[in-house]
Design a protein around this motif. Structure first.
Motif, PDB file in Angstrom:
ATOM      1  N   GLY A 139       0.999  -1.168   0.041  1.00 35.71           N
ATOM      2  CA  GLY A 139       0.116   0.171  -0.105  1.00 35.71           C
ATOM      3  C   GLY A 139       0.763   1.125  -0.145  1.00 35.71           C
ATOM      4  O   GLY A 139       1.766   1.408  -0.827  1.00 35.71           O
ATOM      5  N   ALA A 140       0.332   2.293   0.809  1.00 33.09           N
ATOM      6  CA  ALA A 140       1.140   3.431   0.788  1.00 33.09           C
ATOM      7  C   ALA A 140       2.502   3.424   1.842  1.00 33.09           C
ATOM      8  O   ALA A 140       3.227   4.545   1.984  1.00 33.09           O
ATOM      9  N   LEU A 141       2.848   2.338   2.277  1.00 29.92           N
ATOM     10  CA  LEU A 141       4.255   2.167   2.980  1.00 29.92           C
ATOM     11  C   LEU A 141       5.274   2.403   1.789  1.00 29.92           C
ATOM     12  O   LEU A 141       5.247   1.737   0.689  1.00 29.92           O
ATOM     13  N   ASP A 142       6.364   3.217   2.320  1.00 23.57           N
ATOM     14  CA  ASP A 142       7.565   3.208   1.572  1.00 23.57           C
ATOM     15  C   ASP A 142       8.292   2.269   1.371  1.00 23.57           C
ATOM     16  O   ASP A 142       8.324   1.258   2.540  1.00 23.57           O
ATOM     17  N   VAL A 143       8.984   1.556   0.418  1.00 23.13           N
ATOM     18  CA  VAL A 143       9.780   0.318   0.373  1.00 23.13           C
ATOM     19  C   VAL A 143      11.202   1.021  -0.091  1.00 23.13           C
ATOM     20  O   VAL A 143      11.467   1.366  -1.284  1.00 23.13           O
ATOM     21  N   ILE A 144      12.263   0.952   0.958  1.00 21.52           N
ATOM     22  CA  ILE A 144      13.475   1.528   0.600  1.00 21.52           C
ATOM     23  C   ILE A 144      14.696   0.641   0.809  1.00 21.52           C
ATOM     24  O   ILE A 144      14.926   0.178   1.823  1.00 21.52           O
ATOM     25  N   ASN A 145      15.429   0.502  -0.361  1.00 22.13           N
ATOM     26  CA  ASN A 145      16.468  -0.287  -0.339  1.00 22.13           C
ATOM     27  C   ASN A 145      16.233  -1.574   0.070  1.00 22.13           C
ATOM     28  O   ASN A 145      16.877  -2.491   0.783  1.00 22.13           O
ATOM     29  N   ASN A 218       9.447  11.324  -4.356  1.00 24.47           N
ATOM     30  CA  ASN A 218       9.747   9.814  -4.206  1.00 24.47           C
ATOM     31  C   ASN A 218      10.368   9.234  -5.382  1.00 24.47           C
ATOM     32  O   ASN A 218      10.456   9.656  -6.393  1.00 24.47           O
ATOM     33  N   MET A 219      11.175   8.138  -4.859  1.00 23.45           N
ATOM     34  CA  MET A 219      12.090   7.229  -5.898  1.00 23.45           C
ATOM     35  C   MET A 219      11.539   6.038  -6.077  1.00 23.45           C
ATOM     36  O   MET A 219      10.666   5.443  -5.278  1.00 23.45           O
ATOM     37  N   SER A 220      11.916   5.496  -7.353  1.00 27.18           N
ATOM     38  CA  SER A 220      11.537   4.162  -7.917  1.00 27.18           C
ATOM     39  C   SER A 220      13.000   3.599  -8.518  1.00 27.18           C
ATOM     40  O   SER A 220      13.611   4.502  -8.995  1.00 27.18           O
ATOM     41  N   MET A 259      15.624   6.495  -9.138  1.00 26.35           N
ATOM     42  CA  MET A 259      15.262   8.002  -9.843  1.00 26.35           C
ATOM     43  C   MET A 259      14.052   8.272  -9.516  1.00 26.35           C
ATOM     44  O   MET A 259      13.228   7.461  -9.042  1.00 26.35           O
ATOM     45  N   GLU A 260      13.861   9.561  -9.229  1.00 29.12           N
ATOM     46  CA  GLU A 260      12.436  10.199  -9.001  1.00 29.12           C
ATOM     47  C   GLU A 260      11.688   9.730  -9.946  1.00 29.12           C
ATOM     48  O   GLU A 260      11.672   9.901 -11.082  1.00 29.12           O
ATOM     49  N   THR A 261      10.526   9.162  -9.332  1.00 31.93           N
ATOM     50  CA  THR A 261       9.439   8.620 -10.226  1.00 31.93           C
ATOM     51  C   THR A 261       8.837   9.879 -11.328  1.00 31.93           C
ATOM     52  O   THR A 261       8.704   9.551 -12.517  1.00 31.93           O
ATOM     53  N   TRP A 262       8.840  10.766 -10.807  1.00 35.62           N
ATOM     54  CA  TRP A 262       8.114  11.744 -11.625  1.00 35.62           C
ATOM     55  C   TRP A 262       9.158  12.670 -12.440  1.00 35.62           C
ATOM     56  O   TRP A 262       8.771  12.895 -13.765  1.00 35.62           O
ATOM     57  N   GLU A 263      10.333  12.472 -12.283  1.00 30.84           N
ATOM     58  CA  GLU A 263      11.693  12.716 -13.345  1.00 30.84           C
ATOM     59  C   GLU A 263      11.418  11.860 -14.339  1.00 30.84           C
ATOM     60  O   GLU A 263      11.566  12.040 -15.584  1.00 30.84           O
ATOM     61  N   PHE A 264      11.089  10.511 -14.238  1.00 32.13           N
ATOM     62  CA  PHE A 264      11.294   9.347 -15.253  1.00 32.13           C
ATOM     63  C   PHE A 264      10.002   9.786 -15.863  1.00 32.13           C
ATOM     64  O   PHE A 264       9.794   9.776 -17.029  1.00 32.13           O
ATOM     65  N   MET A 265       8.696  10.087 -15.386  1.00 31.36           N
ATOM     66  CA  MET A 265       7.616  10.401 -16.179  1.00 31.36           C
ATOM     67  C   MET A 265       7.679  11.459 -17.085  1.00 31.36           C
ATOM     68  O   MET A 265       7.296  11.467 -18.228  1.00 31.36           O
ATOM     69  N   ASN A 266       8.486  12.698 -16.603  1.00 31.62           N
ATOM     70  CA  ASN A 266       8.639  13.609 -17.279  1.00 31.62           C
ATOM     71  C   ASN A 266       9.223  13.663 -18.530  1.00 31.62           C
ATOM     72  O   ASN A 266       9.322  13.981 -19.659  1.00 31.62           O
ATOM     73  N   CYS A 267      10.205  12.862 -18.445  1.00 28.64           N
ATOM     74  CA  CYS A 267      11.321  12.321 -19.604  1.00 28.64           C
ATOM     75  C   CYS A 267      10.470  11.751 -20.742  1.00 28.64           C
ATOM     76  O   CYS A 267      10.597  12.088 -21.901  1.00 28.64           O
ATOM     77  N   CYS A 320       4.824   7.166  -3.495  1.00 24.81           N
ATOM     78  CA  CYS A 320       5.497   6.217  -2.756  1.00 24.81           C
ATOM     79  C   CYS A 320       6.854   6.082  -3.232  1.00 24.81           C
ATOM     80  O   CYS A 320       7.043   5.994  -4.538  1.00 24.81           O
ATOM     81  N   THR A 321       7.713   5.908  -2.381  1.00 21.17           N
ATOM     82  CA  THR A 321       9.274   5.151  -2.851  1.00 21.17           C
ATOM     83  C   THR A 321       9.158   3.886  -2.769  1.00 21.17           C
ATOM     84  O   THR A 321       8.663   3.278  -1.832  1.00 21.17           O
ATOM     85  N   ARG A 322       9.646   3.184  -3.986  1.00 18.28           N
ATOM     86  CA  ARG A 322       9.993   1.921  -4.192  1.00 18.28           C
ATOM     87  C   ARG A 322      11.336   1.392  -4.536  1.00 18.28           C
ATOM     88  O   ARG A 322      11.330   1.643  -5.970  1.00 18.28           O
ATOM     89  N   THR A 323      12.194   1.329  -3.767  1.00 19.65           N
ATOM     90  CA  THR A 323      13.542   0.916  -4.173  1.00 19.65           C
ATOM     91  C   THR A 323      14.066  -0.354  -3.553  1.00 19.65           C
ATOM     92  O   THR A 323      13.599  -0.774  -2.655  1.00 19.65           O
ATOM     93  N   PHE A 324      15.060  -1.190  -4.500  1.00 18.72           N
ATOM     94  CA  PHE A 324      15.159  -2.372  -4.022  1.00 18.72           C
ATOM     95  C   PHE A 324      16.771  -2.771  -4.116  1.00 18.72           C
ATOM     96  O   PHE A 324      17.495  -1.952  -4.992  1.00 18.72           O
ATOM     97  N   ASN A 325      17.440  -3.653  -3.224  1.00 18.75           N
ATOM     98  CA  ASN A 325      18.631  -3.951  -3.293  1.00 18.75           C
ATOM     99  C   ASN A 325      19.041  -5.072  -4.214  1.00 18.75           C
ATOM    100  O   ASN A 325      18.209  -6.253  -3.820  1.00 18.75           O
ATOM    101  N   THR A 326      19.812  -5.157  -5.171  1.00 13.50           N
ATOM    102  CA  THR A 326      20.025  -6.307  -6.011  1.00 13.50           C
ATOM    103  C   THR A 326      21.546  -6.966  -5.491  1.00 13.50           C
ATOM    104  O   THR A 326      22.010  -7.921  -6.368  1.00 13.50           O
ATOM    105  N   SER A 327      22.036  -6.648  -4.476  1.00 17.01           N
ATOM    106  CA  SER A 327      23.395  -7.335  -4.211  1.00 17.01           C
ATOM    107  C   SER A 327      23.157  -8.862  -4.127  1.00 17.01           C
ATOM    108  O   SER A 327      24.130  -9.466  -4.615  1.00 17.01           O
TER     109      SER A 327
END
Length: 476
Positions: A139-145, A218-220, A259-267, A320-327
């Motif tokens: 839902g509305a919870l951020d997912v950070i790294n 917010n980042m994605s 990347m900021e979600t809206w910066e990607f959308m704007n591109c 919302c922020t949704r970022t993930f760790n790929t290590s």
């Protein structure tokens, strides 16, 4: 002593790719598998008829296979050593009518029959499933790294699609008799992605086009399609050589460039000839509208009148922020992005062919200048406040104006009486300040002299000039 002649090289096995005609990933994956040189044939399976365009390689063979037909699946997988299965919900537009029952039959039941065929008569040894990172979003919870260990499935899924994806994941991870692993790409995009273009075109056509949902910061994580195809190849090779460490495990796959979600959308929208939205709209407003629409739709039985842009999962994505760790994928699969995010965006944008005409957008919408409201307000600080670009600043000014409005107009006092009371309060405060000692609880009280109430003509003129400059100054 003569050396023995080396025997003939063992024949290369074949592999299979599902939904190769109707999904973005499989079209790129089939091409990458054919170019890898490891396979004698790449069998593309799809419930829908194959496209009329010729395959990119002579090694690619298209077969129309109904995933509800177990015998047809076994026949199609004959001779295949590995299967690359793609999330069936992404092919729902061409493979089902979009209902929950059809999605369940295509995704869950199709996956079950595919696994039975792989470990049964077909004799497939390895299965790589490419799902989505959305299965761990709550839902509305951020997912950070988030990594695979710190991001479990949520207690309650926000939509049926995410729940179906999680069911398919669990089936793959718990499969017996075949080596399996799961890839979780985040926000897949690339050339030929009609969903991405259609979403941005729909947003540009809607009344919400002028608004940035949320703060816009917010980042994605976005993942270019060729990187996901490369991750599939890495995962299959790891299952072949290092099955003990890889089998039965999920892996996040991204470009590793949040990347900021809206910066990607704007591109994307600028490439379509559309102006960037500049007005920030608090996320709670569309969330309330979407929740209200959902209640009307579910509990009262009325037709759902909300647009796809008012769906809860869409608003969560935009705010919302949704970022993930790929290590983990890097360490166990040997995965590294082969195409940078910037290059991926440029390739995707370069693949657009007059999208504004194809999706009903007008080039007049693509004016990159300021909006009429922005020009009317002077494109300065006043425009920022009135167009809600700075939420805290706008809220402060609105609160102050409301208090003044209430003090002078909504109260039972006359205007002059209210002004008199206002001056009386100021006078009383100055009187209290004047009788205070120079030191109060260790704090120094500065004396207010008559100089504080003197305003020179130059200072008055400068104040008006600053006010005019703030009103009409260019917005940076």
């Amino acid at each position: 002593m003569a050396t023995a002649e080396p025997g003939p090289a063992p024949p290369k096995p074949a592999c299979a790719v599902t939904f190769g005609s109707s999904t973005l990933l499989c079209r790129h994956l089939a091409t990458a598998l054919a170019a890898s040189g490891r396979w004698s044939a790449v069998i593309v399976l799809d419930p829908s008829p194959s496209s009329s365009s010729p395959p990119a390689s002579h090694l690619v063979y298209h077969r129309t296979v109904d995933l509800s037909d177990a015998a047809a699946i076994v026949s199609a997988l004959s001779g295949a050593a590995a299967v690359f299965h793609v999330d069936a919900t992404t092919a729902a537009a061409s493979g089902s009518d979009g209902s929950f029952l059809s999605l369940h039959r295509l995704a869950v039941e199709g996956m079950r029959r595919l696994l039975v065929a792989c470990r049964g008569a077909a004799g497939v040894g390895r299965v790589v499933y490419a799902g989505s990172a959305d299965v761990v979003a709550a839902g509305a919870l951020d997912v950070i790294n988030a990594d695979e260990g710190s991001a479990p499935y949520p207690d309650k899924f926000e939509n049926a699609v995410s729940e179906l994806r999680a069911q398919v994941e669990m089936m793959v991870l718990c499969a017996d008799g075949v080596r399996t692993c799961v890839l979780r790409p985040s926000n897949l995009f690339g050339p030929g992605d009609s969903n991405l273009v259609r979403f941005n075109a729909g947003y540009a056509r809607s009344r919400s086009f002028q608004f940035v949902i949320g703060t816009g910061s917010n980042m994605s994580d976005f993942t270019y399609v060729e990187n996901v195809a490369h991750a599939n190849i890495c995962a299959e090779q790891a299952l072949h050589s290092n099955a003990t460490s890889v089998a039965g495990k999920p892996f996040f796959v991204t470009n590793d460039e949040p990347m900021e979600t809206w910066e990607f959308m704007n591109c994307i929208m600028e490439a379509m000839g559309c102006q960037r939205p500049k007005i920030n709209l608090p996320a709670k407003m569309p969330l309330f509208a979407a929740s209200f629409s959902d209640i009307i739709h579910r509990r009262l039985g009325f037709q759902n009148f909300s647009t796809p842009l008012l769906h809860l999962d869409t608003i969560y994505f935009l705010s919302c922020t949704r970022t993930f760790n790929t290590s983990k994928a890097r360490r166990l699969l040997g995965y590294y992005p082969t195409v940078s995010l910037e290059d991926g965006v440029m390739r995707t944008v370069g693949s657009f062919s007059e999208p504004s005409d194809n999706f009903g957008l007008s080039r007049k919408q693509g004016s990159f200048g300021s909006s009429k409201a922005d020009k009317l307000l002077g494109s300065g600080a006043a425009a920022d406040i009135l167009l809600w670009r700075d939420e805290k600043r706008t809220f402060s000014f609105v609160t102050l104006l409301f208090l003044l409005f209430y003090w002078f107009l909504l109260s039972d006092n006359y205007c002059f009486q209210s002004a008199a009371k206002f001056l009386l309060v100021i006078s009383f405060a100055l009187f209290i300040h004047g009788v205070l000692p120079s030191q109060v609880f260790g704090f120094t009280v500065e004396e207010v002299t008559s100089d504080h109430f003197e305003v020179s003509p130059s200072a008055l003129r400068n104040s008006f000039m600053c006010l005019a400059s703030a009103w009409n100054g260019e917005h940076s």
